[in-house]
Design a protein around this motif. Structure first.
Motif, mmCIF file in Angstrom:
data_model
loop_
_atom_site.group_PDB
_atom_site.id
_atom_site.type_symbol
_atom_site.label_atom_id
_atom_site.label_comp_id
_atom_site.label_asym_id
_atom_site.label_seq_id
_atom_site.Cartn_x
_atom_site.Cartn_y
_atom_site.Cartn_z
ATOM 1 N N PRO A 147 10.870 -19.455 86.943
ATOM 2 C CA PRO A 147 11.168 -18.576 85.809
ATOM 3 C C PRO A 147 12.581 -17.991 85.832
ATOM 4 O O PRO A 147 13.097 -17.598 84.790
ATOM 5 N N LEU A 148 13.207 -17.935 87.007
ATOM 6 C CA LEU A 148 14.539 -17.338 87.116
ATOM 7 C C LEU A 148 15.614 -18.397 87.327
ATOM 8 O O LEU A 148 16.656 -18.134 87.928
ATOM 9 N N ASP A 149 15.392 -19.601 86.809
ATOM 10 C CA ASP A 149 16.322 -20.704 87.052
ATOM 11 C C ASP A 149 17.729 -20.436 86.515
ATOM 12 O O ASP A 149 18.726 -20.849 87.124
ATOM 13 N N ILE A 150 17.842 -19.714 85.396
ATOM 14 C CA ILE A 150 19.161 -19.445 84.827
ATOM 15 C C ILE A 150 19.976 -18.522 85.727
ATOM 16 O O ILE A 150 21.201 -18.652 85.842
ATOM 17 N N VAL A 151 19.306 -17.575 86.381
ATOM 18 C CA VAL A 151 19.997 -16.692 87.320
ATOM 19 C C VAL A 151 20.559 -17.505 88.484
ATOM 20 O O VAL A 151 21.723 -17.347 88.876
ATOM 21 N N TRP A 152 19.743 -18.398 89.021
ATOM 22 C CA TRP A 152 20.206 -19.236 90.125
ATOM 23 C C TRP A 152 21.262 -20.235 89.663
ATOM 24 O O TRP A 152 22.158 -20.603 90.436
ATOM 25 N N ASP A 153 21.171 -20.673 88.418
ATOM 26 C CA ASP A 153 22.194 -21.562 87.868
ATOM 27 C C ASP A 153 23.561 -20.888 87.913
ATOM 28 O O ASP A 153 24.556 -21.502 88.336
ATOM 29 N N ALA A 154 23.618 -19.621 87.513
ATOM 30 C CA ALA A 154 24.882 -18.876 87.558
ATOM 31 C C ALA A 154 25.372 -18.710 88.997
ATOM 32 O O ALA A 154 26.578 -18.769 89.268
ATOM 33 N N PHE A 155 24.437 -18.511 89.909
ATOM 34 C CA PHE A 155 24.790 -18.356 91.324
ATOM 35 C C PHE A 155 25.392 -19.644 91.887
ATOM 36 O O PHE A 155 26.450 -19.631 92.521
ATOM 37 N N PHE A 156 24.748 -20.788 91.638
ATOM 38 C CA PHE A 156 25.217 -22.052 92.196
ATOM 39 C C PHE A 156 26.530 -22.514 91.575
ATOM 40 O O PHE A 156 27.272 -23.283 92.198
ATOM 41 N N GLN A 157 26.838 -22.054 90.385
ATOM 42 C CA GLN A 157 28.108 -22.401 89.770
ATOM 43 C C GLN A 157 29.293 -21.842 90.555
ATOM 44 O O GLN A 157 30.424 -22.294 90.377
ATOM 45 N N GLY A 158 29.019 -20.897 91.424
ATOM 46 C CA GLY A 158 30.090 -20.320 92.232
ATOM 47 C C GLY A 158 30.545 -21.206 93.371
ATOM 48 O O GLY A 158 31.473 -20.853 94.108
ATOM 49 N N ASP A 159 29.908 -22.357 93.542
ATOM 50 C CA ASP A 159 30.311 -23.290 94.611
ATOM 51 C C ASP A 159 30.912 -24.547 93.999
ATOM 52 O O ASP A 159 30.295 -25.177 93.146
ATOM 53 N N ASP A 160 32.113 -24.915 94.435
ATOM 54 C CA ASP A 160 32.743 -26.145 93.964
ATOM 55 C C ASP A 160 33.072 -27.084 95.116
ATOM 56 O O ASP A 160 33.879 -27.990 94.990
ATOM 57 N N GLU A 161 32.395 -26.856 96.260
ATOM 58 C CA GLU A 161 32.659 -27.678 97.443
ATOM 59 C C GLU A 161 31.411 -28.380 97.961
ATOM 60 O O GLU A 161 31.387 -28.841 99.096
ATOM 61 N N ASN A 162 30.366 -28.425 97.161
ATOM 62 C CA ASN A 162 29.129 -29.122 97.543
ATOM 63 C C ASN A 162 28.582 -28.590 98.871
ATOM 64 O O ASN A 162 28.270 -29.334 99.788
ATOM 65 N N ARG A 163 28.404 -27.271 98.924
ATOM 66 C CA ARG A 163 27.956 -26.629 100.167
ATOM 67 C C ARG A 163 26.490 -26.197 100.111
ATOM 68 O O ARG A 163 26.071 -25.360 100.892
ATOM 69 N N PHE A 164 25.715 -26.772 99.223
ATOM 70 C CA PHE A 164 24.300 -26.421 99.168
ATOM 71 C C PHE A 164 23.494 -27.625 98.697
ATOM 72 O O PHE A 164 24.015 -28.580 98.113
ATOM 73 N N SER A 165 22.198 -27.567 98.987
ATOM 74 C CA SER A 165 21.246 -28.538 98.458
ATOM 75 C C SER A 165 19.997 -27.770 98.046
ATOM 76 O O SER A 165 19.748 -26.667 98.541
ATOM 77 N N ILE A 166 19.208 -28.351 97.149
ATOM 78 C CA ILE A 166 18.048 -27.672 96.578
ATOM 79 C C ILE A 166 16.811 -28.539 96.717
ATOM 80 O O ILE A 166 16.846 -29.740 96.434
ATOM 81 N N PHE A 167 15.717 -27.905 97.153
ATOM 82 C CA PHE A 167 14.417 -28.564 97.224
ATOM 83 C C PHE A 167 13.376 -27.584 96.687
ATOM 84 O O PHE A 167 13.411 -26.402 97.021
ATOM 85 N N VAL A 168 12.464 -28.077 95.854
ATOM 86 C CA VAL A 168 11.462 -27.211 95.243
ATOM 87 C C VAL A 168 10.069 -27.754 95.532
ATOM 88 O O VAL A 168 9.802 -28.944 95.325
ATOM 89 N N HIS A 169 9.194 -26.868 96.013
ATOM 90 C CA HIS A 169 7.786 -27.220 96.168
ATOM 91 C C HIS A 169 7.018 -26.524 95.061
ATOM 92 O O HIS A 169 6.935 -25.300 95.002
ATOM 93 N N SER A 170 6.470 -27.325 94.148
ATOM 94 C CA SER A 170 5.653 -26.805 93.063
ATOM 95 C C SER A 170 4.297 -27.493 93.128
ATOM 96 O O SER A 170 4.041 -28.290 94.032
ATOM 97 N N ARG A 171 3.438 -27.179 92.189
ATOM 98 C CA ARG A 171 2.103 -27.792 92.226
ATOM 99 C C ARG A 171 2.220 -29.309 92.085
ATOM 100 O O ARG A 171 3.169 -29.817 91.467
ATOM 101 N N PRO A 172 1.288 -30.061 92.637
ATOM 102 C CA PRO A 172 1.347 -31.523 92.561
ATOM 103 C C PRO A 172 1.444 -32.020 91.121
ATOM 104 O O PRO A 172 0.722 -31.556 90.241
ATOM 105 N N GLY A 173 2.357 -32.929 90.890
ATOM 106 C CA GLY A 173 2.515 -33.516 89.564
ATOM 107 C C GLY A 173 3.495 -32.812 88.659
ATOM 108 O O GLY A 173 3.875 -33.349 87.614
ATOM 109 N N PHE A 174 3.944 -31.601 89.038
ATOM 110 C CA PHE A 174 4.884 -30.873 88.179
ATOM 111 C C PHE A 174 6.292 -31.430 88.391
ATOM 112 O O PHE A 174 6.738 -31.597 89.527
ATOM 113 N N LEU A 175 6.992 -31.702 87.284
ATOM 114 C CA LEU A 175 8.327 -32.285 87.352
ATOM 115 C C LEU A 175 9.352 -31.333 86.749
ATOM 116 O O LEU A 175 9.089 -30.686 85.728
#
Length: 367
Positions: free
Chosen positions: A68-96
């Motif tokens: 639900p707060l993806d836009i907040v995190w989107d603004a946060f990750f935009q602060g990196d321009d050196e590829n210093r992070f990766s993202i993994f999400v565990h949601s319910r089975p089948g959710f894309l």
């Protein structure tokens, strides 16, 4: 009588002449070669040097469905321009995560493909954490692993967060001896001794060494599955048999004990910073029943989303642990620092209000 020249002197003289001729020939040949490939050399020289691969932080999101707060995190990750992070999400089975389920490109296709159904207060939460860690460990550049809830927000910009975490060589795991009767199940002994029984938060930050230990553990986790179970509560009795006498049940929340106890059992207490980086405010007035107080964290709603709230969280510089009579002063790079980089639980309207009014500003200057 005239002395004849020694033959070795003639040989030495001709050797020097031959060497000079070879040197001149090499220099001339090199000059011709440079002239011939002058255009190609200029093209290669114009290329930028290859990018330096830097250690990364793996953000491991645990979510029911969408974030639900993806836009907040989107603004946060935009602060990196050196590829210093990766993202993994565990949601319910089948959710894309695709264009229909998230408004942030950072989360598209970042769900793990072997997720499980997670139930609160059960060992399935630990299993979800282990699944996330296994995926994140596949990237050798991931050196820090942060568990993030779907109601969590960052308090600072990416650069400050990255430097803060990377400057500390230990894991951030709030871990304290849990002496409250009824949480430790004696059936865990001798695999898990009571001397190693620890409690804390699941929102830990692990080094690569400790993340690898969690993933490879095949001794402690099975014991937790068997003997660490939450106490039956009335709100769950409709889905489970009503216990005859729930006063004798052990009240063990697996994800609040597992990482802390595992690392302690491995003798790694000295390799962790014994505090967490995610702030949670516990509602101690939730119930008049003493053993149920503090089960649910405070949820910040739209009216709570003010500059005063965020600044009060940033101003926290120490944590007091009542069970150990211990006060932990927070430092970074050897200097006093804020204790928390993240905070929960925020509703979607509250988080968006903070972002819209620039209370959460993730540009470089704002920190």
């Amino acid at each position: 009588m005239k002395r004849r020249a020694h033959p070795h002197k003639f040989l030495h003289k001709w050797t020097k002449i031959l060497f000079l001729l070879l040197l001149l020939g090499f220099c001339f040949g090199s000059f011709v070669l440079l002239e011939k490939h002058h255009s190609q050399i200029r093209i290669f020289a114009s290329f930028s040097p290859p990018a330096v691969l830097r250690p990364k932080i793996a953000f491991l999101f645990i979510s029911r469905n969408r974030l639900p707060l993806d836009i907040v995190w989107d603004a946060f990750f935009q602060g990196d321009d050196e590829n210093r992070f990766s993202i993994f999400v565990h949601s319910r089975p089948g959710f894309l995560f695709n264009n229909a389920t998230t408004r942030s490109a950072y989360f598209i296709d970042r769900q793990v493909n072997n997720s499980i159904q997670v139930e609160w207060g059960e060992s399935s939460m630990i299993l979800a954490e282990r699944i996330l860690l296994k995926h994140a460990l596949a990237d050798p550049l991931n050196t820090r692993f942060i568990f993030v809830s779907d109601s969590c927000i960052p308090l600072y910009n990416f650069s400050y967060t990255y430097d803060y975490i990377m400057s500390t060589p230990t894991s951030f795991v709030d871990s304290f001896a849990d002496t409250k009767e009824g949480r430790y199940n004696p059936k865990m002994d001798p695999i898990v001794h009571i001397q190693n029984w620890r409690k804390g938060s699941q929102w830990v930050v692990l080094t690569r060494k400790h993340a690898d230990i969690v993933v490879k553990d095949d001794v402690v986790f099975p014991i937790f599955q068997l003997h660490c179970k939450r106490k039956s509560l009335p709100e769950f009795w409709r889905d489970n048999p009503v216990p005859l006498d729930n006063s004798k049940e052990h009240n063990c929340i697996p994800d609040e004990h597992y990482v802390q106890t595992l690392l302690s059992r491995e003798g790694l207490d000295d390799e962790i910073t014994r505090r967490m980086l995610t702030h949670t405010s516990w509602d101690l007035s939730f119930s008049k029943e003493h053993d149920r107080r503090g089960w649910h964290p405070v949820t910040y709603k739209l009216a709570d989303a003010t500059p005063t709230l965020i600044q009060s969280l940033k101003d926290i510089d120490n944590i007091y642990y009542e069970t150990e009579y211990r006060r932990e002063w927070c430092t970074s790079k050897g200097k006093p620092s804020p204790c928390f980089l993240f905070a929960r639980k925020f509703t979607r309207p509250a988080a968006f209000r903070l972002l819209k009014t620039s209370v959460l500003s993730f540009n470089e200057a704002s920190r």
